[in-house]
Design a protein around this motif. Structure first.
Motif, short mmCIF file in Angstrom:
data_model
loop_
_atom_site.label_atom_id
_atom_site.label_comp_id
_atom_site.label_asym_id
_atom_site.label_seq_id
_atom_site.Cartn_x
_atom_site.Cartn_y
_atom_site.Cartn_z
N VAL A 21 0.73 -1.29 0.08
CA VAL A 21 -0.27 0.04 0.06
C VAL A 21 1.01 1.05 -0.03
O VAL A 21 0.52 2.36 -0.53
CB VAL A 21 -0.91 -0.03 1.12
N SER A 22 1.85 1.21 0.77
CA SER A 22 2.80 2.34 0.83
C SER A 22 3.50 2.68 -0.57
O SER A 22 3.73 3.90 -0.93
CB SER A 22 3.85 2.16 1.78
N ILE A 23 3.74 1.67 -1.21
CA ILE A 23 4.08 1.89 -2.71
C ILE A 23 3.08 2.66 -3.46
O ILE A 23 3.44 3.66 -4.11
CB ILE A 23 4.58 0.59 -3.38
N GLY A 24 1.99 2.40 -3.53
CA GLY A 24 0.61 2.93 -3.88
C GLY A 24 0.59 4.48 -3.40
O GLY A 24 0.47 5.26 -4.39
N VAL A 25 0.58 4.47 -2.15
CA VAL A 25 0.58 5.92 -1.83
C VAL A 25 1.62 6.69 -2.00
O VAL A 25 1.83 8.15 -2.27
CB VAL A 25 0.43 5.71 -0.19
N ALA A 26 2.92 6.17 -2.34
CA ALA A 26 4.02 6.77 -2.61
C ALA A 26 3.83 7.48 -4.04
O ALA A 26 4.09 8.67 -4.35
CB ALA A 26 5.41 6.17 -2.76
N TRP A 30 3.17 11.62 -5.08
CA TRP A 30 4.09 12.13 -5.90
C TRP A 30 3.22 12.82 -7.11
O TRP A 30 3.22 13.98 -7.52
CB TRP A 30 5.09 11.21 -6.54
N LEU A 31 2.23 11.97 -7.52
CA LEU A 31 1.16 12.80 -8.55
C LEU A 31 0.62 13.75 -8.14
O LEU A 31 0.14 14.92 -8.65
CB LEU A 31 0.32 11.66 -9.38
N LEU A 36 -0.99 19.63 -7.73
CA LEU A 36 -1.68 20.38 -6.88
C LEU A 36 -0.85 21.53 -6.03
O LEU A 36 -1.34 22.56 -5.94
CB LEU A 36 -2.30 19.62 -5.49
N GLU A 37 0.44 21.35 -6.00
CA GLU A 37 1.42 22.28 -5.69
C GLU A 37 1.90 23.06 -6.58
O GLU A 37 2.41 22.56 -7.66
CB GLU A 37 2.34 21.57 -4.58
N ARG A 38 2.55 24.21 -6.66
CA ARG A 38 3.16 24.90 -7.45
C ARG A 38 4.54 24.97 -7.12
O ARG A 38 5.25 25.90 -7.67
CB ARG A 38 2.52 26.48 -7.53
N ALA A 44 7.79 17.46 -5.25
CA ALA A 44 7.03 16.06 -5.64
C ALA A 44 7.76 15.04 -5.47
O ALA A 44 7.50 13.96 -4.91
CB ALA A 44 6.43 16.47 -6.92
N ASP A 45 8.97 15.01 -5.92
CA ASP A 45 10.08 14.18 -5.78
C ASP A 45 10.26 13.78 -4.40
O ASP A 45 10.35 12.55 -3.86
CB ASP A 45 11.36 14.41 -6.47
N ARG A 46 10.56 14.88 -3.60
CA ARG A 46 10.79 14.80 -2.20
C ARG A 46 9.57 13.71 -1.29
O ARG A 46 9.78 12.98 -0.55
CB ARG A 46 11.12 15.93 -1.38
#
Length: 70
Positions: A21-26, A30-31, A36-38, A44-46
């Motif tokens: 699940v944490s792989i999917g959440v990662a 990221w997406l 959503l953030e500028r 996003a990578d962090r």
């Protein structure tokens, strides 16, 4: 620590599932951060790396708990 978690009812399958699940959440974080953030791709990578580091921890805990289940 693992003995205590095992005595509390945590099983290796729970940790393996949490790792998957944490792989999917990662990937999702990221997406979402990219869209959503500028702050840009670097932020996003962090986020993806931060959440992605949980998976090996859960898999290692699952391997440790498996020794108590045998």
């Amino acid at each position: 620590m693992l003995a205590r978690l095992h005595n509390m009812g945590l099983k290796s399958e729970h940790c393996y599932l949490a790792g998957m699940v944490s792989i999917g959440v990662a990937v999702a974080s990221w997406l979402a951060s990219r869209q959503l953030e500028r702050a840009g791709v670097a932020r996003a990578d962090r986020w993806g790396i931060f959440v992605g580091e949980w998976a090996p921890t859960f898999f290692a805990m699952g391997n440790g708990l498996r020794t108590y289940e045998k």
